[in-house]
Design an enzyme around this catalytic site. Structure first.
Site, mmCIF file in Angstrom:
data_model
loop_
_atom_site.group_PDB
_atom_site.id
_atom_site.type_symbol
_atom_site.label_atom_id
_atom_site.label_comp_id
_atom_site.label_asym_id
_atom_site.label_seq_id
_atom_site.Cartn_x
_atom_site.Cartn_y
_atom_site.Cartn_z
ATOM 1 N N SER A 191 -51.055 -49.164 -50.853
ATOM 2 C CA SER A 191 -52.340 -49.680 -51.310
ATOM 3 C C SER A 191 -53.490 -48.822 -50.782
ATOM 4 C CB SER A 191 -52.474 -51.149 -50.886
ATOM 5 O OG SER A 191 -53.530 -51.774 -51.554
ATOM 6 N N ASP A 340 -49.515 -55.795 -60.884
ATOM 7 C CA ASP A 340 -50.407 -55.171 -59.918
ATOM 8 C C ASP A 340 -51.599 -54.578 -60.653
ATOM 9 O OD1 ASP A 340 -51.630 -53.882 -57.814
ATOM 10 O OD2 ASP A 340 -50.043 -52.405 -57.512
ATOM 11 N N HIS A 370 -47.941 -56.598 -56.285
ATOM 12 C CA HIS A 370 -48.611 -55.887 -55.204
ATOM 13 C C HIS A 370 -48.353 -56.602 -53.882
ATOM 14 C CE1 HIS A 370 -51.693 -52.976 -53.853
ATOM 15 N NE2 HIS A 370 -51.873 -53.869 -52.892
#
Length: 396
Positions: A191, A340, A370
């Protein structure tokens, strides 16, 4: 009067069951680990979403961010000790707090560096102990995880500079207590950590310091203009309102990271792509990756002041690696998840790397969400971990 006690507990159970029914938001039927995620998502929504919104309305976004940090930390109150044959140690590298993972009988003399996610604003290296234990043991190499400074207390470029300083020091001078081959270093992150890992790679390459053997980017953030892309729109269609990573979180964290006011008004403007100058999509170096801007709402005028700030900071490759020079970068593994909002920009960056001649492996997990890389006992997580191990074994 024992029946009164039974009646009391029955009413309590019915109250919570009815509350769950009223607040339940159905998750996509094919999402990974759905049975576990239903409970986890509901509890996270109660604590971080509803409570977080209340705190933000009263005290503002910075206090809300601290509440999110606290909630995340609850799950890690009991530290996870290292497995047999591995030593974990807290240390400082160039003044930055880090965790080292030493494999006693290492099969590989390389080093795996990890940069944690959390929107540049939350998270700690220790939350990834379990991941680092597994990866270092399976690859057979030592590891280092970086506790970089977080926004909003330390906005851009503080956290990035921390990561850059640690990686530079390790590649140039090594670490006395952790012997490894300085020519066999992998950088990785998930991320926002994937964003920082990609940026560190580019920054080192710009300085003609090609000291990294490879980069592993797990559902990375690659630019800050993505709020109308298909994967963002899929959020509203498939799992809107859930506690999974959502556009509101990303808008808030981006503003905090870049040192801007994360007011409710600015958050809404970013979510509506009112932070993007119209001429940005007309400039060749950006237009190829910002095709989705044509989908933004026409009734929402661009906020020129906010957009000028985003143009100045957001087009900087140190914020948006999508707009940097990727030619000559080390081999890359890019992992993306189907559920995501960051899926599209991860795919875009993998494509850009390939177009630049970088040996790139892109693996997509259509049912993953995610944050799944942190989900224990998940099949997709097992496959993600295997992809990282396979890439490391070939690259190191």
């Amino acid at each position: 009067m024992e029946w009164l006690s039974w009646l009391y507990w029955l009413l309590v159970i019915l109250f919570f069951a009815y509350s769950f029914y009223l607040l339940h938001i159905p998750l996509p039927l094919d999402i990974s680990d759905r049975s576990k995620l239903v409970v986890a998502e509901f509890l996270l929504r109660l604590s971080n979403e509803y409570l977080g919104d209340l705190v933000e309305n009263v005290f503002g976004p910075e206090v809300r961010n601290k509440v999110t940090r606290f909630i995340m930390g609850v799950g890690f109150l009991v530290p996870m000790g290292p497995p047999k044959g591995m030593t974990k140690k807290r240390t400082r590298i160039q003044g930055v707090s880090c965790i080292t993972y030493k494999v006693e009988e290492s099969k590989n003399d390389g080093l795996l560096i990890f940069i944690h996610g959390g929107g540049w604003c939350v998270g700690e290296a220790r939350y990834y102990d379990g991941i680092m234990y597994q990866l270092c043991r399976r690859i057979g190499c030592h590891g280092v995880s970086i506790d970089y400074r977080l926004a909003p207390e330390h906005p851009f470029p503080a956290g990035l500079n921390d990561c850059y300083a640690v990686v530079s020091e390790l590649c140039e001078n090594g670490l006395p207590d952790l012997p490894f081959n300085k020519k066999k270093v992998l950088i990785s992150g998930d991320s926002a950590g994937g964003n920082l890992a990609a940026v560190v790679c580019q920054r080192l390459h710009r300085e003609n310091r090609d000291v990294l053997r490879g980069q592993i980017l797990i559902y990375p953030v690659t630019h800050v203009f993505n709020f109308t892309s298909p994967s963002y729109q899929d959020y509203w269609k498939s799992y809107a309102g859930t506690a999974l990573l959502n556009p509101k979180h990303m808008a808030r964290w981006m503003l905090l990271y870049l040192g801007m006011d994360a007011t409710k008004s600015n958050i809404k403007k970013v979510m509506n792509s009112q932070h993007v100058l119209p001429e940005l999509s007309e400039q060749k170096q950006y237009s190829e990756w910002l095709y989705h801007l044509n989908e933004r709402k026409r009734d929402k005028p661009v906020d020129r002041e906010l957009a000028e700030q985003f143009f100045k900071l957001g087009t900087n490759p140190d914020v948006s690696p999508m707009f940097g020079d990727t030619k000559g970068l080390p081999p890359a593994l890019v992992l993306t998840a189907g559920y995501d909002i960051l899926q599209d920009e991860g795919v875009q960056y993998a494509n850009k790397l390939k177009q630049s001649g970088v040996r790139t492996i892109w693996q997509h997990f259509p049912h993953a969400f995610h944050g799944l890389f942190n989900m224990p006992n998940s099949e997709d997580r097992v496959d993600m971990m295997q992809a990282v191990v396979d890439f490391a074994n070939v690259t190191l």
